[in-house]
Design a protein around this motif. Structure first.
Motif, PDB file in Angstrom:
ATOM      1  N   GLU A  91      11.250 -14.044 -72.447  1.00 57.62           N
ATOM      2  CA  GLU A  91      12.335 -13.525 -71.724  1.00 57.62           C
ATOM      3  C   GLU A  91      12.024 -14.120 -70.287  1.00 57.62           C
ATOM      4  O   GLU A  91      12.889 -13.838 -69.493  1.00 57.62           O
ATOM      5  N   TYR A  92      10.962 -14.744 -70.165  1.00 60.68           N
ATOM      6  CA  TYR A  92      10.545 -15.051 -68.979  1.00 60.68           C
ATOM      7  C   TYR A  92      10.598 -16.362 -68.470  1.00 60.68           C
ATOM      8  O   TYR A  92      10.362 -17.482 -69.345  1.00 60.68           O
ATOM      9  N   PHE A  93      11.245 -16.840 -67.366  1.00 59.52           N
ATOM     10  CA  PHE A  93      11.365 -18.173 -66.636  1.00 59.52           C
ATOM     11  C   PHE A  93      10.017 -18.721 -66.132  1.00 59.52           C
ATOM     12  O   PHE A  93       9.404 -17.848 -65.475  1.00 59.52           O
ATOM     13  N   LEU A  94       9.577 -19.740 -66.556  1.00 60.04           N
ATOM     14  CA  LEU A  94       8.329 -20.345 -66.195  1.00 60.04           C
ATOM     15  C   LEU A  94       8.426 -21.252 -65.091  1.00 60.04           C
ATOM     16  O   LEU A  94       9.126 -22.167 -65.081  1.00 60.04           O
ATOM     17  N   ILE A  95       7.935 -20.743 -63.911  1.00 62.37           N
ATOM     18  CA  ILE A  95       7.579 -21.633 -62.708  1.00 62.37           C
ATOM     19  C   ILE A  95       6.335 -22.220 -62.756  1.00 62.37           C
ATOM     20  O   ILE A  95       5.260 -21.395 -62.937  1.00 62.37           O
ATOM     21  N   ALA A  96       5.926 -23.346 -62.360  1.00 61.64           N
ATOM     22  CA  ALA A  96       4.543 -24.021 -62.504  1.00 61.64           C
ATOM     23  C   ALA A  96       4.475 -24.955 -61.351  1.00 61.64           C
ATOM     24  O   ALA A  96       5.448 -25.716 -61.046  1.00 61.64           O
ATOM     25  N   TYR A  97       3.421 -25.178 -60.825  1.00 61.03           N
ATOM     26  CA  TYR A  97       2.790 -25.936 -59.783  1.00 61.03           C
ATOM     27  C   TYR A  97       1.789 -26.815 -60.034  1.00 61.03           C
ATOM     28  O   TYR A  97       0.655 -26.194 -60.584  1.00 61.03           O
ATOM     29  N   PRO A  98       1.547 -28.166 -60.271  1.00 62.88           N
ATOM     30  CA  PRO A  98       0.387 -28.738 -60.479  1.00 62.88           C
ATOM     31  C   PRO A  98      -0.752 -28.173 -59.463  1.00 62.88           C
ATOM     32  O   PRO A  98      -0.337 -28.057 -58.186  1.00 62.88           O
ATOM     33  N   ASN A  99      -2.025 -28.700 -59.878  1.00 63.17           N
ATOM     34  CA  ASN A  99      -3.284 -28.323 -59.236  1.00 63.17           C
ATOM     35  C   ASN A  99      -3.215 -28.997 -57.937  1.00 63.17           C
ATOM     36  O   ASN A  99      -3.890 -28.674 -57.090  1.00 63.17           O
ATOM     37  N   ASN A 100      -2.647 -30.330 -57.929  1.00 60.97           N
ATOM     38  CA  ASN A 100      -3.079 -31.038 -56.659  1.00 60.97           C
ATOM     39  C   ASN A 100      -2.123 -30.533 -55.551  1.00 60.97           C
ATOM     40  O   ASN A 100      -2.317 -30.833 -54.532  1.00 60.97           O
ATOM     41  N   ALA A 101      -1.308 -29.485 -55.891  1.00 63.85           N
ATOM     42  CA  ALA A 101      -0.759 -28.973 -54.762  1.00 63.85           C
ATOM     43  C   ALA A 101      -1.324 -27.760 -53.970  1.00 63.85           C
ATOM     44  O   ALA A 101      -1.177 -27.440 -53.038  1.00 63.85           O
ATOM     45  N   PHE A 102      -2.532 -27.570 -54.630  1.00 66.09           N
ATOM     46  CA  PHE A 102      -3.366 -26.368 -54.115  1.00 66.09           C
ATOM     47  C   PHE A 102      -4.766 -26.831 -54.031  1.00 66.09           C
ATOM     48  O   PHE A 102      -5.387 -27.684 -54.996  1.00 66.09           O
ATOM     49  N   GLN A 103      -5.494 -26.453 -53.052  1.00 65.07           N
ATOM     50  CA  GLN A 103      -6.863 -26.762 -52.755  1.00 65.07           C
ATOM     51  C   GLN A 103      -7.697 -26.323 -53.809  1.00 65.07           C
ATOM     52  O   GLN A 103      -8.494 -27.139 -54.378  1.00 65.07           O
ATOM     53  N   LYS A 104      -7.590 -25.080 -54.317  1.00 60.15           N
ATOM     54  CA  LYS A 104      -8.588 -24.330 -54.996  1.00 60.15           C
ATOM     55  C   LYS A 104      -7.620 -23.622 -55.970  1.00 60.15           C
ATOM     56  O   LYS A 104      -7.305 -22.219 -55.766  1.00 60.15           O
ATOM     57  N   LEU A 105      -7.498 -23.949 -57.186  1.00 61.24           N
ATOM     58  CA  LEU A 105      -6.552 -23.354 -58.279  1.00 61.24           C
ATOM     59  C   LEU A 105      -6.939 -21.973 -58.674  1.00 61.24           C
ATOM     60  O   LEU A 105      -6.288 -20.871 -58.586  1.00 61.24           O
ATOM     61  N   PRO A 106      -8.286 -21.706 -59.142  1.00 64.80           N
ATOM     62  CA  PRO A 106      -8.816 -20.480 -59.235  1.00 64.80           C
ATOM     63  C   PRO A 106      -8.647 -19.442 -58.105  1.00 64.80           C
ATOM     64  O   PRO A 106      -8.151 -18.139 -58.288  1.00 64.80           O
ATOM     65  N   VAL A 107      -8.651 -19.723 -56.780  1.00 64.17           N
ATOM     66  CA  VAL A 107      -8.516 -18.962 -55.862  1.00 64.17           C
ATOM     67  C   VAL A 107      -7.251 -18.481 -55.656  1.00 64.17           C
ATOM     68  O   VAL A 107      -6.988 -17.177 -55.324  1.00 64.17           O
ATOM     69  N   VAL A 108      -6.308 -19.567 -55.845  1.00 66.62           N
ATOM     70  CA  VAL A 108      -4.933 -19.220 -55.782  1.00 66.62           C
ATOM     71  C   VAL A 108      -4.561 -18.011 -56.960  1.00 66.62           C
ATOM     72  O   VAL A 108      -3.873 -16.928 -56.485  1.00 66.62           O
ATOM     73  N   VAL A 109      -4.910 -18.308 -57.972  1.00 64.98           N
ATOM     74  CA  VAL A 109      -4.540 -17.414 -59.310  1.00 64.98           C
ATOM     75  C   VAL A 109      -5.019 -16.048 -58.862  1.00 64.98           C
ATOM     76  O   VAL A 109      -4.470 -14.970 -58.896  1.00 64.98           O
ATOM     77  N   ASN A 110      -6.530 -15.832 -58.691  1.00 66.27           N
ATOM     78  CA  ASN A 110      -7.013 -14.780 -58.325  1.00 66.27           C
ATOM     79  C   ASN A 110      -6.460 -13.945 -57.193  1.00 66.27           C
ATOM     80  O   ASN A 110      -6.357 -12.716 -57.252  1.00 66.27           O
ATOM     81  N   ARG A 111      -6.014 -14.680 -56.189  1.00 65.86           N
ATOM     82  CA  ARG A 111      -5.575 -13.987 -54.982  1.00 65.86           C
ATOM     83  C   ARG A 111      -4.010 -13.403 -55.514  1.00 65.86           C
ATOM     84  O   ARG A 111      -3.548 -12.023 -54.913  1.00 65.86           O
ATOM     85  N   LEU A 112      -3.291 -14.058 -56.167  1.00 65.19           N
ATOM     86  CA  LEU A 112      -2.048 -13.573 -56.550  1.00 65.19           C
ATOM     87  C   LEU A 112      -2.178 -12.478 -57.562  1.00 65.19           C
ATOM     88  O   LEU A 112      -1.542 -11.346 -57.184  1.00 65.19           O
ATOM     89  N   LEU A 113      -3.144 -12.555 -58.284  1.00 63.17           N
ATOM     90  CA  LEU A 113      -3.289 -11.324 -59.255  1.00 63.17           C
ATOM     91  C   LEU A 113      -3.932  -9.965 -58.505  1.00 63.17           C
ATOM     92  O   LEU A 113      -3.400  -8.926 -58.573  1.00 63.17           O
ATOM     93  N   GLU A 114      -4.700 -10.415 -57.304  1.00 62.34           N
ATOM     94  CA  GLU A 114      -5.450  -9.252 -56.526  1.00 62.34           C
ATOM     95  C   GLU A 114      -4.024  -8.760 -56.087  1.00 62.34           C
ATOM     96  O   GLU A 114      -3.940  -7.359 -55.582  1.00 62.34           O
ATOM     97  N   ILE A 115      -3.324  -9.107 -55.200  1.00 68.29           N
ATOM     98  CA  ILE A 115      -1.955  -8.873 -54.545  1.00 68.29           C
ATOM     99  C   ILE A 115      -1.085  -7.926 -55.678  1.00 68.29           C
ATOM    100  O   ILE A 115      -0.509  -6.890 -55.269  1.00 68.29           O
ATOM    101  N   LYS A 116      -0.895  -8.692 -56.522  1.00 71.09           N
ATOM    102  CA  LYS A 116       0.117  -8.014 -57.841  1.00 71.09           C
ATOM    103  C   LYS A 116      -0.717  -6.485 -58.168  1.00 71.09           C
ATOM    104  O   LYS A 116      -0.008  -5.482 -58.303  1.00 71.09           O
ATOM    105  N   ALA A 117      -2.001  -6.586 -58.580  1.00 71.83           N
ATOM    106  CA  ALA A 117      -2.696  -5.602 -58.798  1.00 71.83           C
ATOM    107  C   ALA A 117      -2.485  -4.262 -57.986  1.00 71.83           C
ATOM    108  O   ALA A 117      -2.267  -2.937 -58.140  1.00 71.83           O
TER     109      ALA A 117
END
Length: 120
Positions: A91-117
Protein backbone atom coordinates in the motif's frame (compact mmCIF):
# COMPACT_ATOMS: atom_id res chain seq x y z
CA UNK A 1 17.58 18.56 8.01
CA UNK A 2 17.76 19.22 4.26
CA UNK A 3 18.73 16.43 1.86
CA UNK A 4 19.77 17.60 -1.58
CA UNK A 5 21.83 16.50 -4.56
CA UNK A 6 25.53 17.07 -3.96
CA UNK A 7 25.98 19.12 -7.12
CA UNK A 8 22.96 21.41 -6.68
CA UNK A 9 23.24 24.46 -4.48
CA UNK A 10 19.66 25.65 -4.14
CA UNK A 11 17.44 22.62 -4.40
CA UNK A 12 16.60 19.95 -1.88
CA UNK A 13 14.98 16.59 -2.55
CA UNK A 14 13.26 16.70 0.81
CA UNK A 15 13.59 17.89 4.37
CA UNK A 16 13.07 15.88 7.53
CA UNK A 17 12.26 17.10 11.02
CA UNK A 18 10.70 15.85 14.25
CA UNK A 19 7.26 15.74 12.64
CA UNK A 20 7.93 14.03 9.31
CA UNK A 21 9.23 14.62 5.83
CA UNK A 22 8.53 17.50 3.44
CA UNK A 23 8.79 16.97 -0.32
CA UNK A 24 8.84 19.91 -2.78
CA UNK A 25 6.50 19.76 -5.77
CA UNK A 26 8.94 21.15 -8.33
CA UNK A 27 12.44 20.00 -9.30
CA UNK A 28 13.42 23.49 -10.41
CA UNK A 29 15.07 25.90 -7.97
CA UNK A 30 13.60 28.80 -9.96
CA UNK A 31 10.02 27.68 -9.25
CA UNK A 32 8.46 28.30 -5.87
CA UNK A 33 7.46 24.79 -4.81
CA UNK A 34 4.62 23.74 -2.61
CA UNK A 35 5.60 21.14 -0.05
CA UNK A 36 3.91 17.83 0.65
CA UNK A 37 4.09 17.06 4.36
CA UNK A 38 4.19 13.34 5.23
CA UNK A 39 4.10 12.56 8.96
CA UNK A 40 6.43 9.88 10.31
CA UNK A 41 3.38 7.69 10.87
CA UNK A 42 2.93 7.56 7.09
CA UNK A 43 6.59 6.83 6.35
CA UNK A 44 7.35 3.11 6.39
CA UNK A 45 10.74 1.67 5.33
CA UNK A 46 13.74 3.85 4.58
CA UNK A 47 16.69 1.94 3.18
CA UNK A 48 19.62 1.85 0.82
CA UNK A 49 19.02 -0.61 -2.00
CA UNK A 50 19.63 -1.34 -5.67
CA UNK A 51 17.60 0.89 -7.96
CA UNK A 52 17.38 0.82 -11.73
CA UNK A 53 19.49 -2.31 -12.11
CA UNK A 54 22.94 -1.77 -10.63
CA UNK A 55 22.57 1.75 -9.22
CA UNK A 56 22.27 2.00 -5.44
CA UNK A 57 20.22 4.65 -3.77
CA UNK A 58 17.85 5.50 -0.95
CA UNK A 59 14.22 4.36 -1.08
CA UNK A 60 11.40 5.70 1.07
CA UNK A 61 7.97 4.09 1.36
CA UNK A 62 5.15 6.62 1.82
CA UNK A 63 1.50 6.00 2.62
CA UNK A 64 0.07 8.77 0.42
CA UNK A 65 -2.77 9.02 -2.07
CA UNK A 66 -2.54 8.71 -5.84
CA UNK A 67 -3.56 12.38 -6.04
CA UNK A 68 -0.57 13.37 -3.88
CA UNK A 69 1.70 11.22 -6.06
CA UNK A 70 0.46 12.97 -9.19
CA UNK A 71 0.74 16.46 -7.65
CA UNK A 72 4.14 16.18 -5.99
CA UNK A 73 6.00 13.36 -7.73
CA UNK A 74 4.84 13.56 -11.34
CA UNK A 75 8.37 13.82 -12.76
CA UNK A 76 9.63 10.96 -10.58
CA UNK A 77 6.58 8.89 -11.48
CA UNK A 78 7.21 9.33 -15.23
CA UNK A 79 10.94 8.60 -14.95
CA UNK A 80 10.41 5.50 -12.83
CA UNK A 81 7.77 4.20 -15.23
CA UNK A 82 10.22 4.57 -18.14
CA UNK A 83 12.91 2.77 -16.14
CA UNK A 84 10.42 0.02 -15.16
CA UNK A 85 10.93 0.80 -11.48
CA UNK A 86 8.00 -0.36 -9.38
CA UNK A 87 6.21 2.59 -7.77
CA UNK A 88 4.26 0.62 -5.20
CA UNK A 89 5.19 -1.79 -2.42
CA UNK A 90 1.97 -3.09 -1.02
CA UNK A 91 0.00 0.00 0.00
CA UNK A 92 3.05 2.29 0.00
CA UNK A 93 4.22 4.58 -2.78
CA UNK A 94 7.96 4.14 -3.26
CA UNK A 95 10.11 7.22 -3.85
CA UNK A 96 13.77 6.60 -4.63
CA UNK A 97 16.86 8.69 -5.24
CA UNK A 98 20.08 7.32 -6.79
CA UNK A 99 23.32 7.23 -4.80
CA UNK A 100 24.96 9.87 -6.97
CA UNK A 101 22.46 12.31 -5.49
CA UNK A 102 24.01 12.02 -2.02
CA UNK A 103 27.60 12.06 -0.82
CA UNK A 104 27.28 9.17 1.62
CA UNK A 105 24.24 6.95 1.22
CA UNK A 106 24.55 5.05 4.55
CA UNK A 107 24.81 8.36 6.42
CA UNK A 108 21.61 9.65 4.79
CA UNK A 109 19.69 6.45 5.53
CA UNK A 110 20.92 6.27 9.13
CA UNK A 111 20.18 9.93 9.80
CA UNK A 112 16.62 9.62 8.49
CA UNK A 113 16.05 6.52 10.61
CA UNK A 114 17.41 8.34 13.68
CA UNK A 115 15.09 11.32 13.15
CA UNK A 116 12.11 9.01 12.61
CA UNK A 117 12.91 6.84 15.67
CA UNK A 118 13.34 9.88 17.94
CA UNK A 119 9.99 11.25 16.79
CA UNK A 120 7.81 8.21 17.32
Amino acid sequence: MLFKPTNWKGWGYFTADDYGMHFPSSPSPSDKPEFLYVSWGKVENIEGEKLYGRVYGVSIELNISQREVEQHFSQVYKANKLLDFKQMRGEYFLIAYPNNAFQKLPVVVNRLLEIKAASI
